[in-house]
Design a protein around this motif. Structure first.
Motif, mmCIF file in Angstrom:
data_model
loop_
_atom_site.group_PDB
_atom_site.id
_atom_site.type_symbol
_atom_site.label_atom_id
_atom_site.label_comp_id
_atom_site.label_asym_id
_atom_site.label_seq_id
_atom_site.Cartn_x
_atom_site.Cartn_y
_atom_site.Cartn_z
ATOM 1 N N ASP A 62 0.846 -1.396 -0.056
ATOM 2 C CA ASP A 62 0.208 -0.409 -0.230
ATOM 3 C C ASP A 62 1.021 1.271 0.040
ATOM 4 O OD1 ASP A 62 -1.684 2.021 -0.159
ATOM 5 O OD2 ASP A 62 -2.835 0.655 1.929
ATOM 6 N N THR A 63 0.477 2.036 -1.149
ATOM 7 C CA THR A 63 2.018 3.139 -1.200
ATOM 8 C C THR A 63 1.443 4.175 -0.211
ATOM 9 O OG1 THR A 63 0.595 3.293 -3.188
ATOM 10 C CG2 THR A 63 2.426 2.440 -3.678
ATOM 11 N N ARG A 64 0.391 4.411 -0.089
ATOM 12 C CA ARG A 64 -0.237 5.303 0.431
ATOM 13 C C ARG A 64 0.172 5.339 2.009
ATOM 14 N NH1 ARG A 64 -7.009 3.937 -0.349
ATOM 15 N NH2 ARG A 64 -6.099 1.705 0.638
ATOM 16 N N LEU A 65 0.549 4.309 2.839
ATOM 17 C CA LEU A 65 1.012 4.288 3.724
ATOM 18 C C LEU A 65 2.379 4.976 3.960
ATOM 19 C CD1 LEU A 65 -0.481 0.993 4.862
ATOM 20 C CD2 LEU A 65 -1.326 3.197 5.917
ATOM 21 N N ILE A 66 3.345 4.168 2.698
ATOM 22 C CA ILE A 66 4.538 5.141 2.385
ATOM 23 C C ILE A 66 4.287 7.190 2.584
ATOM 24 C CG2 ILE A 66 6.256 5.181 1.186
ATOM 25 C CD1 ILE A 66 5.954 2.405 0.309
ATOM 26 N N GLY A 67 3.378 7.493 1.797
ATOM 27 C CA GLY A 67 2.947 8.827 1.333
ATOM 28 C C GLY A 67 2.692 9.222 2.848
ATOM 29 N N MET A 68 2.353 8.143 4.033
ATOM 30 C CA MET A 68 1.639 8.909 5.336
ATOM 31 C C MET A 68 2.820 8.878 5.690
ATOM 32 S SD MET A 68 -1.477 7.355 7.457
ATOM 33 C CE MET A 68 -2.037 7.620 6.632
ATOM 34 N N ALA A 69 3.588 7.812 6.081
ATOM 35 C CA ALA A 69 5.248 7.818 6.624
ATOM 36 C C ALA A 69 6.218 9.180 5.608
ATOM 37 C CB ALA A 69 6.013 6.626 6.352
ATOM 38 N N ARG A 70 5.941 9.336 4.644
ATOM 39 C CA ARG A 70 7.158 10.493 4.765
ATOM 40 C C ARG A 70 6.041 11.357 4.734
ATOM 41 N NH1 ARG A 70 7.435 8.561 -1.840
ATOM 42 N NH2 ARG A 70 8.942 7.139 -1.522
ATOM 43 N N ALA A 71 4.784 12.145 5.395
ATOM 44 C CA ALA A 71 3.984 13.734 5.813
ATOM 45 C C ALA A 71 4.492 13.483 7.053
ATOM 46 C CB ALA A 71 2.701 13.211 4.960
ATOM 47 N N PHE A 72 5.084 12.382 7.799
ATOM 48 C CA PHE A 72 5.126 12.690 9.282
ATOM 49 C C PHE A 72 6.537 12.580 9.150
ATOM 50 C CE2 PHE A 72 0.705 11.562 9.457
ATOM 51 C CZ PHE A 72 0.021 11.888 10.883
ATOM 52 N N ARG A 73 7.399 12.853 8.597
ATOM 53 C CA ARG A 73 8.716 12.609 8.536
ATOM 54 C C ARG A 73 9.736 11.774 8.654
ATOM 55 N NH1 ARG A 73 9.780 18.321 7.447
ATOM 56 N NH2 ARG A 73 7.932 19.575 7.617
ATOM 57 N N ALA A 74 9.210 10.504 8.697
ATOM 58 C CA ALA A 74 9.783 9.854 8.996
ATOM 59 C C ALA A 74 10.748 9.363 7.856
ATOM 60 C CB ALA A 74 8.838 8.176 8.723
ATOM 61 N N GLY A 75 12.177 8.859 8.482
ATOM 62 C CA GLY A 75 13.055 8.640 7.691
ATOM 63 C C GLY A 75 13.306 6.928 6.882
ATOM 64 N N ARG A 76 13.781 7.019 6.089
ATOM 65 C CA ARG A 76 14.313 5.539 5.089
ATOM 66 C C ARG A 76 14.289 4.554 5.827
ATOM 67 N NH1 ARG A 76 12.159 4.630 0.173
ATOM 68 N NH2 ARG A 76 13.259 3.347 -1.139
ATOM 69 N N ARG A 77 14.688 4.525 6.335
ATOM 70 C CA ARG A 77 14.947 3.191 8.002
ATOM 71 C C ARG A 77 13.728 2.779 8.541
ATOM 72 N NH1 ARG A 77 16.208 1.672 12.603
ATOM 73 N NH2 ARG A 77 17.085 -0.606 12.625
ATOM 74 N N GLN A 78 13.113 3.847 8.920
ATOM 75 C CA GLN A 78 12.238 3.989 9.280
ATOM 76 C C GLN A 78 11.206 3.533 8.704
ATOM 77 O OE1 GLN A 78 10.604 7.171 11.902
ATOM 78 N NE2 GLN A 78 9.189 6.253 13.297
#
Length: 274
Positions: free
Chosen positions: A169-185
């Protein structure tokens, strides 16, 4: 406030007790159904042995007795160890190549188009042709046996992995980016939990396929291992020993499934129980 806190603690305790009772009931249900499944298989085997000559299909007691005799002699452990070594090597090769192909095909449209023909050819060409070709090119040795067992499995695993990666689900990845999650996280907390079930299923599927391929290559061109012994006793028209060696590896694969893969699954997915 104290009354509310005490009420919350009691409610949490009752919920935890109820959850434990439900989990225990589920484990008991699983154990009972598994036991009935084993009993039904043994019963079908027994009925088949009663309908056919013992030289064609010996009964469970006779086969188990032969297996116990082989275990007491100890020679069977050498054959099992040789076959397990070939399975481990073939599975490692097949899984590594399949992961590379599967992720490449899922993440790159160009790679997906390029390797599509490879996958179709790999699935279409009979495993027997692949194994015999490798024996002719590499020689009648363990290297050819391991490659011959790994090659037919790679396309099947690659397709499973490709479809699993596409299902992220790429939407979850987009959400993680929106919350400034790092690449490893993002990889550990978002992508890995989605890919883990697919990888575990592919591992189970791959080990089962590789085990069958290893028996095949041992039967065709090796002088050791469980597959060789099965072929040897078949040539001697000794079906009791054929089934005894096959049953020995059924027990080995059940141990791998329950003790190893089952433990890994429980550790990886313990967050679901929580």
């Amino acid at each position: 406030m104290a009354l509310v806190t005490g009420f919350d603690a009691n409610a949490s305790g009752r919920i935890a007790s109820l959850a434990g009772a439900i989990a225990g009931s589920e484990r008991m249900h699983y154990a009972v159904i598994s036991f009935l499944s084993v009993v039904s298989l043994v019963a079908l085997w027994q009925f088949g042995s009663m309908a056919l000559p013992s030289s064609v299909l010996p009964g469970p007691y006779r086969v188990v007795s032969a297996l116990v005799a082989n275990v007491l002699q100890g020679d069977i452990f050498t054959d099992i160890a040789i076959t397990l070594g070939r399975i481990a090597a073939a599975f490692a090769i097949a899984m590594a190549v399949a992961l590379l192909l599967g992720f490449s095909m899922a993440l790159s449209r160009t790679a997906g188009i390029f390797f599509h023909v490879w996958i179709i050819c790999g699935i279409t060409i009979p495993a027997l042709v692949t194994i015999l070709t490798l024996y002719m090119v590499v020689g009648l040795n363990d290297t050819a046996a391991v490659l011959g067992a790994a090659a037919p499995v790679i396309p099947v695993l690659a397709i499973n992995i490709r479809e699993g990666v596409k299902g992220i689900d790429t939407r979850l990845i987009g959400m993680a980016r929106a919350f400034r999650a790092g690449r490893r996280q993002q990889i550990v907390s978002v992508m890995a939990p989605q890919v883990a079930p697919m990888l575990l299923a592919s591992t189970r599927f791959g080990i089962g396929l590789v085990w069958k391929m290893v028996l095949f290559v041992e039967l065709l061109g090796r002088g050791s291992g469980v597959g060789y012994k099965i072929e040897f006793f078949y040539q001697m028209f000794n079906m009791t020993e054929v089934l005894a060696y096959a049953l020995s590896f059924v027990f080995v694969m059940l141990f791998i499934e329950v003790a190893i893969l089952g433990t890994i699954e429980r550790r990886i997915f313990r967050w679901k129980r929580n």
